[in-house]
Design a protein around this motif. Structure first.
Motif, PDB file in Angstrom:
ATOM      1  N   SER A  97       0.828  -1.208   0.000  1.00  0.00           N
ATOM      2  CA  SER A  97       0.000   0.000   0.000  1.00  0.00           C
ATOM      3  C   SER A  97       0.863   1.258   0.000  1.00  0.00           C
ATOM      4  N   ARG A  98       1.811   1.323   0.911  1.00  0.00           N
ATOM      5  CA  ARG A  98       2.646   2.524   1.023  1.00  0.00           C
ATOM      6  C   ARG A  98       3.495   2.736  -0.227  1.00  0.00           C
ATOM      7  N   SER A  99       3.861   1.668  -0.894  1.00  0.00           N
ATOM      8  CA  SER A  99       4.690   1.786  -2.091  1.00  0.00           C
ATOM      9  C   SER A  99       3.948   2.398  -3.269  1.00  0.00           C
ATOM     10  N   GLN A 100       2.637   2.621  -3.120  1.00  0.00           N
ATOM     11  CA  GLN A 100       1.897   3.319  -4.174  1.00  0.00           C
ATOM     12  C   GLN A 100       2.241   4.808  -4.215  1.00  0.00           C
ATOM     13  N   HIS A 101       2.871   5.331  -3.146  1.00  0.00           N
ATOM     14  CA  HIS A 101       3.206   6.756  -3.093  1.00  0.00           C
ATOM     15  C   HIS A 101       4.508   7.000  -3.861  1.00  0.00           C
ATOM     16  N   ARG A 102       4.512   6.681  -5.132  1.00  0.00           N
ATOM     17  CA  ARG A 102       5.748   6.722  -5.913  1.00  0.00           C
ATOM     18  C   ARG A 102       6.250   8.142  -6.135  1.00  0.00           C
ATOM     19  N   SER A 103       5.355   9.101  -6.231  1.00  0.00           N
ATOM     20  CA  SER A 103       5.813  10.473  -6.460  1.00  0.00           C
ATOM     21  C   SER A 103       6.596  11.005  -5.269  1.00  0.00           C
ATOM     22  N   GLN A 104       6.530  10.309  -4.131  1.00  0.00           N
ATOM     23  CA  GLN A 104       7.296  10.704  -2.951  1.00  0.00           C
ATOM     24  C   GLN A 104       8.465   9.762  -2.679  1.00  0.00           C
ATOM     25  N   GLY A 105       8.676   8.798  -3.574  1.00  0.00           N
ATOM     26  CA  GLY A 105       9.757   7.847  -3.346  1.00  0.00           C
ATOM     27  C   GLY A 105       9.536   7.031  -2.096  1.00  0.00           C
ATOM     28  N   MET A 106       8.317   6.514  -1.918  1.00  0.00           N
ATOM     29  CA  MET A 106       7.955   5.819  -0.687  1.00  0.00           C
ATOM     30  C   MET A 106       7.935   4.301  -0.846  1.00  0.00           C
ATOM     31  N   GLY A 107       8.732   3.756  -1.740  1.00  0.00           N
ATOM     32  CA  GLY A 107       8.824   2.305  -1.826  1.00  0.00           C
ATOM     33  C   GLY A 107       9.185   1.725  -0.474  1.00  0.00           C
ATOM     34  N   SER A 108       8.377   0.772   0.010  1.00  0.00           N
ATOM     35  CA  SER A 108       8.503   0.304   1.395  1.00  0.00           C
ATOM     36  C   SER A 108       8.648  -1.208   1.449  1.00  0.00           C
ATOM     37  N   PRO A 109       9.301  -1.705   2.491  1.00  0.00           N
ATOM     38  CA  PRO A 109       9.424  -3.160   2.645  1.00  0.00           C
ATOM     39  C   PRO A 109       8.090  -3.783   3.020  1.00  0.00           C
ATOM     40  N   GLU A 110       7.906  -5.025   2.629  1.00  0.00           N
ATOM     41  CA  GLU A 110       6.735  -5.797   3.036  1.00  0.00           C
ATOM     42  C   GLU A 110       7.120  -6.554   4.308  1.00  0.00           C
ATOM     43  N   ARG A 111       6.829  -5.942   5.442  1.00  0.00           N
ATOM     44  CA  ARG A 111       7.341  -6.435   6.717  1.00  0.00           C
ATOM     45  C   ARG A 111       6.630  -7.714   7.157  1.00  0.00           C
ATOM     46  N   ARG A 112       7.419  -8.603   7.717  1.00  0.00           N
ATOM     47  CA  ARG A 112       6.917  -9.879   8.204  1.00  0.00           C
ATOM     48  C   ARG A 112       7.258 -10.020   9.686  1.00  0.00           C
ATOM     49  N   GLY A 113       6.413 -10.702  10.410  1.00  0.00           N
ATOM     50  CA  GLY A 113       6.633 -10.864  11.838  1.00  0.00           C
ATOM     51  C   GLY A 113       5.840  -9.850  12.643  1.00  0.00           C
ATOM     52  N   ALA A 114       5.921  -9.984  13.950  1.00  0.00           N
ATOM     53  CA  ALA A 114       5.145  -9.134  14.857  1.00  0.00           C
ATOM     54  C   ALA A 114       5.473  -7.661  14.642  1.00  0.00           C
ATOM     55  N   ALA A 115       4.443  -6.827  14.730  1.00  0.00           N
ATOM     56  CA  ALA A 115       4.615  -5.382  14.541  1.00  0.00           C
ATOM     57  C   ALA A 115       3.668  -4.661  15.485  1.00  0.00           C
ATOM     58  N   PRO A 116       4.062  -4.486  16.740  1.00  0.00           N
ATOM     59  CA  PRO A 116       3.168  -3.831  17.697  1.00  0.00           C
ATOM     60  C   PRO A 116       2.922  -2.368  17.339  1.00  0.00           C
ATOM     61  N   ASN A 117       1.665  -1.967  17.424  1.00  0.00           N
ATOM     62  CA  ASN A 117       1.247  -0.581  17.259  1.00  0.00           C
ATOM     63  C   ASN A 117       0.551  -0.149  18.543  1.00  0.00           C
ATOM     64  N   TYR A 118       0.667   1.131  18.866  1.00  0.00           N
ATOM     65  CA  TYR A 118       0.162   1.601  20.148  1.00  0.00           C
ATOM     66  C   TYR A 118      -0.879   2.699  19.941  1.00  0.00           C
ATOM     67  N   LEU A 119      -1.918   2.627  20.760  1.00  0.00           N
ATOM     68  CA  LEU A 119      -2.988   3.608  20.745  1.00  0.00           C
ATOM     69  C   LEU A 119      -3.109   4.219  22.126  1.00  0.00           C
ATOM     70  N   VAL A 120      -3.026   5.552  22.187  1.00  0.00           N
ATOM     71  CA  VAL A 120      -3.174   6.284  23.446  1.00  0.00           C
ATOM     72  C   VAL A 120      -4.511   7.013  23.416  1.00  0.00           C
ATOM     73  N   LEU A 121      -5.329   6.788  24.457  1.00  0.00           N
ATOM     74  CA  LEU A 121      -6.651   7.405  24.512  1.00  0.00           C
ATOM     75  C   LEU A 121      -6.523   8.905  24.732  1.00  0.00           C
ATOM     76  N   TYR A 122      -7.128   9.683  23.832  1.00  0.00           N
ATOM     77  CA  TYR A 122      -7.150  11.142  23.968  1.00  0.00           C
ATOM     78  C   TYR A 122      -8.484  11.640  24.522  1.00  0.00           C
ATOM     79  N   ASP A 123      -9.569  10.951  24.151  1.00  0.00           N
ATOM     80  CA  ASP A 123     -10.891  11.429  24.556  1.00  0.00           C
ATOM     81  C   ASP A 123     -11.865  10.261  24.443  1.00  0.00           C
ATOM     82  N   GLY A 124     -12.990  10.363  25.173  1.00  0.00           N
ATOM     83  CA  GLY A 124     -14.005   9.329  25.107  1.00  0.00           C
ATOM     84  C   GLY A 124     -13.891   8.337  26.241  1.00  0.00           C
TER      85      GLY A 124
END
Length: 836
Positions: A251-278
């Motif tokens: 998906s990210r590699s579609q941003h070719r006009s910005q030179g955003m060719g990206s690796p197709e990462r494999r394995g665990a990839a933790p992402n974090y969400l911090v509650l701001y409101d609600g």
């Protein structure tokens, strides 16, 4: 560059059209796609991510939400990325925004999310949120964000940025500031009440920040934040055969006009969400939020039928789900709720996919003019054992569009029909949604709320298929496109568009008059839909003369062109203005240049621009005659050099390696050329020898990326004859004062005397990626700074190298020269003349 691209004339649009969308990514189809759709039909929840630009989005998060959690997932980018640099071509400004809009849509086709925008225009790098909100208009963009939230109705909103200076770019900060405010205002009936004629207030349940860090210190700070949830976006999807990290890379590699060719990462990839409101959440961002059909009145019965459809699924016979889906459909129709209406469309598409239905209406030509005609070709195939009847196909979008009659679709037998469509004489011309009205400052002039949010306009024509199947009738919509065969890439499609009867092309680079003597100005007139005859008139400002005032033309057929030559004279005194062209043909006036943008990774885009060019009268002197130019990421500086009177040769790999460089008075390297041209870096020694023997080398700005093993301790020796370290500092205020450090330096005196007035009228920015350190053998000639920031002195560096000269410049010439800024032309003439 390996990416195939070109801004094409209409002749290629009509004739040898370049390929359309790519084959690099093709969405899952067949049984796997049916299974994915069945899972998604059972989920009613939604999530919306908000950020500032194309490429700001977290594609792994979007893919995980859309493909793993089966949520309706959206990305709201406040801008279309118009203010950035283009690494695959020379389109800038609004044309770059068109490209990046399509790159975002290409990315969403990969990760499964939807794409939205506000009216905000990317006006270039901003250092503060205050400047950003002042230039955009805080209330206007806030209103747009509220509108998108109310229309999309997300349960959860996720910000990509924190809304603090840690985000860097002022646009980044502003996206989070507005997102936090809009989170509450969307549910407030007193906020932007005019929107409530079309939507209802909507209060999302939670607002999160999807944390990221530029430094280890920021990462450590984020780890200490309370109410932090973790998700693993590296999970593997066996049905798709990919992890969400791999999907994110595609998906990210579609941003070719910005030179955003990206690796197709494999394995665990933790992402974090911090509650701001609600509401607080303990384990999951949807804690306590019912994302099933049970949230809708009457939804439980629908859920039961969808569960039955999933239980009946068979990869060998996906059509077995259709009876259950049609029962669910009858129940859905009884629920008056926007989520149910949206799911009804998803269900119909699932039925069509499970039955292997091919439904298409294509236009015989890619482009037509108002008043002309085109053949529409229907094709339909039923590839299931179920009885299927095509009840009706209604073509919508233009008055007089045909309908196709009923037909039984026998198993695997192609059914075809054709009909003629007369294009109304008053049919609107095709134009990207955001460009249909003039901008208002740094906002697109979109006049209607319905145009705020969508990435692009509806197609010119839409075919609506009503198909009887499984004891009911489904409705499936398809855009009417031009379908054709490319002899290399096979069957392709491109959008069907309505264009002016003629396209008019004047020189796109400003026309420089260094005296009042008349000069020839060629104007190309190209027919778009058939034979064209009429007259062409040029209009010039007061004090300028055009001879003859108008000329007749006659063009035999569509795609053919003729060139008319006018002679234009300038006034005695320095002056600026516009030269505009208007053609009269068929009782109508046309004043458009039809620009077709062609890249393999996005569908072709047709943009209508005014048939005009800038006029510049200034007695600019230049002593360089023969100039070599090494094109980098893409710019139009060579055309400006030719207007200055230089004979310009674009240097390729062979010329850099073996050519006679001594034939050139000066050699210039284009924007980011040292980043993208390995052959240029390999020619470092030859260029050094060229300078020592009397040549002038001028290097325009580069970034830190792309130097690879040639860089040693960040001292990028290949860029200059002496050590030079490129930094990241910018001066973004185009009116920032410029101080002359060496006012008597020959580069500022010969052949044109440069004064502070030459830095007036600049556009977007002063300079970017200033050198941070340089060898004392360089002379710094100019100093500039944004308000309340330290001065930057590396924007124009000069060094003697043997008998020749070297110049490194970070100033944004590639923006100023096409904009016709007189002072920029005068200074640039001095740069190329340095060796003389």
């Amino acid at each position: 560059m390996t990416t195939r691209r070109r801004v094409l004339s209409l002749g290629l649009l009509l004739g040898l059209a370049a390929p359309a969308a790519p084959a690099a990514w093709r969405a899952p189809s067949g049984a796997a796609a049916v299974k994915q759709r069945l899972e998604r039909l059972r989920v009613v929840g939604s999530v919306l991510m908000i950020a500032a630009h194309p490429d700001d989005e977290n594609t792994a998060f979007l893919a995980w939400c859309a493909q793993r959690r089966h949520l309706r997932t959206g990305y709201l980018s406040l801008t279309r990325g118009e203010g950035g640099q283009n690494l695959i071509g020379n389109e800038q400004g609004e044309l770059l925004g068109v490209i990046r809009t399509q790159e975002l849509l290409a990315a969403r086709r990969v990760d499964g999310a939807e794409q939205f925008f506000t009216r905000a225009i990317d006006f270039g790098f901003s250092k503060t949120a205050a400047e950003t909100l002042a230039k955009w208009g805080r209330e206007e963009v806030l209103s747009d964000v509220v509108w998108v939230i109310r229309a999309f109705r997300p349960d959860v909103v996720v910000l990509r940025f924190s809304g603090t200076p840690r985000d860097g770019h002022g646009h980044h900060q502003a996206s989070a500031i507005l997102g936090r405010e809009a989170f509450r205002l969307a549910g407030d009936a007193n906020a932007f009440p005019d929107q409530l004629k079309r939507v209802r207030p909507w209060q999302p349940r939670r607002l999160f920040w999807n944390t990221f860090s530029f430094t280890r210190q920021q990462e450590a700070e984020a780890e200490k934040m309370p109410q932090r949830l973790v998700i693993d976006t590296g999970e593997y999807n066996a049905l798709l055969g990919m992890s969400y990290g791999e999907i994110a890379g595609l998906s990210r590699s579609q941003h070719r006009s910005q030179g955003m060719g990206s690796p197709e990462r494999r394995g665990a990839a933790p992402n974090y969400l911090v509650l701001y409101d609600g509401e607080p959440a303990q384990q999951d961002m949807f804690d306590g939020i019912d994302t099933s059909w049970n949230r809708l009145p009457g939804g439980a019965a629908v859920a039961a039928k969808l569960d039955a459809a999933l239980a009946a699924f068979s990869a060998d016979a996906p059509e077995r789900v259709i009876p259950h889906l049609m029962e669910a459909r009858r129940l859905m129709q009884q629920i008056d709720h926007p989520d149910a209406r949206r799911k009804l469309g998803e269900l119909d598409e699932t039925v069509a996919l499970a039955a292997g239905l091919w439904l298409d209406v294509s236009a015989a030509r890619p482009a037509v003019a108002p008043g002309s005609s085109v053949t529409l070709n229907l094709s339909a195939v039923n590839r299931s054992a179920l009885p299927v009847r095509l009840e009706q196909v209604e073509v919508q979008g233009l008055a007089g569009a045909p309908s196709f009659g009923p037909a039984e679709l026998a198993f695997n037998r192609l059914h075809t029909q054709s009909a003629q469509l007369q294009i109304p004489a008053d049919a609107p011309l095709s134009q990207p949604l955001q460009l249909r009205h003039p901008p208002k400052g740094n906002l697109y002039g979109i006049p209607d709320l319905a145009g705020i949010g969508p990435a692009e306009a509806d197609p010119v024509l839409t075919a609506v298929f009503r198909v009887a199947i499984g004891g009911g009738v489904i409705e499936v919509k398809r855009p009417v496109e031009h379908r054709y065969i490319d002899r290399v890439r096979g069957e392709l499609t491109r959008p069907f568009v309505i264009v002016p009867a003629v396209s008019i092309r004047l020189p796109e680079t400003p026309l420089l008059f260094r005296s009042r003597e008349p000069r020839p100005v060629p104007v190309e007139v190209r027919a778009t839909a058939g034979p064209a005859a009429g007259s062409l008139k040029l209009d010039a400002p007061e004090g300028w003369r055009v001879e003859p005032p108008s000329q007749n033309f006659e063009i035999a057929d569509a795609g053919q062109a003729t060139t008319l030559v006018f002679r234009v004279s300038a006034p005695e005194a320095p002056a600026r203005g516009w030269l505009r062209a208007t053609a009269q043909t068929g009782g109508r006036a046309w004043s458009h240049l039809v620009t077709n943008i062609e890249y393999e990774h996005i569908p072709p885009q047709t943009v209508l621009r005014a048939a005009e060019t800038r006029l510049l009268r200034d007695n600019i002197l230049v002593s360089a005659r023969r100039v070599g130019y090494v094109m980098g990421a893409g710019d139009t500086v060579p055309e400006a050099l030719r207007e200055l009177g230089c004979d310009v040769v674009l240097l390729d790999e062979a010329q850099l390696a073996h050519g006679d460089l001594s034939a050139f008075d000066a050699i210039l390297t284009g924007v980011r050329a040292w980043n993208v041209r390995a052959d240029l870096r390999a020619a470092h020694a030859r260029l050094r020898s060229y300078m020592e023997r009397g040549g002038t080398l001028i290097v325009q700005y580069n970034t830190l990326e792309g130097f690879g093993p040639e860089a040693s301790d960040s001292i990028l020796r290949n860029v200059g004859p002496f050590p030079l370290r490129i930094g990241r500092n910018r001066v973004t205020v185009e009116e920032a004062p410029v101080r002359f450090l060496l006012p008597d330096h020959p580069l500022l005196r010969q052949p044109n005397r440069i004064t502070p007035a030459d830095f007036e009228g600049w556009v977007q920015e002063r300079a970017l990626y200033f050198p941070a350190e340089w060898d004392p053998r360089y002379e710094a000639l100019l100093e500039t700074a944004d308000p309340d920031e330290p001065p930057q002195r590396g924007g124009l560096l000069f060094a003697r190298v043997g008998k020749g000269a070297y110049i490194y410049t970070s100033f944004a010439w590639w923006r100023q020269l096409p904009a016709g800024v007189p002072g920029a032309w005068r200074i640039f003439a001095n740069l190329v003349s340095a060796g003389r």
